[in-house]
Design an enzyme around this catalytic site. Structure first.
Site, short mmCIF file in Angstrom:
data_model
loop_
_atom_site.label_atom_id
_atom_site.label_comp_id
_atom_site.label_asym_id
_atom_site.label_seq_id
_atom_site.Cartn_x
_atom_site.Cartn_y
_atom_site.Cartn_z
N LEU A 75 0.80 -1.22 0.00
CA LEU A 75 0.00 0.00 0.00
C LEU A 75 0.84 1.28 0.00
O LEU A 75 0.31 2.37 0.19
CB LEU A 75 -0.97 -0.01 1.19
CG LEU A 75 -1.96 -1.18 1.19
CD1 LEU A 75 -2.82 -1.17 2.44
CD2 LEU A 75 -2.81 -1.18 -0.06
N CYS A 76 2.14 1.15 -0.24
CA CYS A 76 3.00 2.33 -0.33
C CYS A 76 2.82 3.00 -1.68
O CYS A 76 2.66 2.33 -2.70
CB CYS A 76 4.47 1.94 -0.17
SG CYS A 76 4.95 1.61 1.52
N HIS A 77 2.89 4.33 -1.66
CA HIS A 77 2.82 5.09 -2.91
C HIS A 77 4.19 5.06 -3.60
O HIS A 77 5.21 5.19 -2.93
CB HIS A 77 2.46 6.55 -2.62
CG HIS A 77 1.07 6.74 -2.14
ND1 HIS A 77 0.72 6.58 -0.83
CD2 HIS A 77 -0.06 7.06 -2.81
CE1 HIS A 77 -0.58 6.80 -0.70
NE2 HIS A 77 -1.08 7.09 -1.88
N MET A 111 8.95 4.57 5.03
CA MET A 111 9.02 3.19 4.56
C MET A 111 10.22 3.00 3.63
O MET A 111 10.85 1.94 3.65
CB MET A 111 7.73 2.78 3.87
CG MET A 111 6.53 2.71 4.80
SD MET A 111 6.80 1.71 6.28
CE MET A 111 7.17 0.13 5.57
N ASP A 126 23.47 -12.21 3.19
CA ASP A 126 23.60 -13.07 2.02
C ASP A 126 25.07 -13.23 1.60
O ASP A 126 25.51 -14.33 1.30
CB ASP A 126 22.79 -12.51 0.85
CG ASP A 126 22.93 -13.37 -0.39
OD1 ASP A 126 22.65 -14.59 -0.31
OD2 ASP A 126 23.32 -12.84 -1.44
#
Length: 156
Positions: A75-77, A111, A126
């Site tokens: 739901l991030c723009h 975010m 990693d």
């Protein structure tokens, strides 16, 4: 309790309408830490990891992730990112990642800063997992944000 902005009146998920919000300068800084065993940390510092330069690769991964946050968090723009900086500092027991993201838009970049830190630390894991499978990522948090209707925030 305030109303959750990502839910409509029936409780269904929705993307927040920011069309009426003015485009203003917004900035956010986040941090996180990965605990790394001493030998692996030394190899990272000396650029002796077989996969390559861990810190340089993690920095690029974090910057790329900040720019792609809307592809990862439903739901991030999607935002026009004006700047991303990502610092990786070797400390006694691991590596601290700190990301600052800026935009001039109608919504903030918290975010994006959190995503940058997360991707950078996952990249460290990693690249160095052959040397240390006990690495642990924690402490990912928002340090500060500025701009927007809710104003400034600084973590304690």
């Amino acid at each position: 309790m305030s109303k959750l902005t990502h839910l409509d009146d029936s409780g269904a998920a929705r993307m927040v309408d920011i069309s009426a919000k003015p485009a203003t300068r917004r900035e956010a800084t986040a941090e996180g830490f990965i605990h790394v065993a001493k030998d692996a940390l030394q190899a990272i510092a000396e650029q002796a990891v077989k996969k390559g330069d861990v810190l340089a690769t993690a920095r690029i991964a974090g910057i790329m992730a900040a720019k792609r946050t809307a592809d990862l968090i439903p739901l991030c723009h999607p935002l026009p990112i004006d700047a991303v900086s990502l610092d990786l500092a070797i400390e006694a027991t691991g590596i601290r990642a700190t990301a600052t993201v800026a935009t001039t838009h109608g919504t903030g970049v918290e975010m994006e800063a959190l995503t940058a830190v997360s991707a950078a630390l996952l990249t460290v894991y990693d690249m160095a997992k052959a040397l240390d499978r006990t690495m642990r990522i924690d402490g990912i948090r928002l340090l500060r944000k500025s701009g927007g209707r809710s104003g400034d925030f600084v973590a304690e």
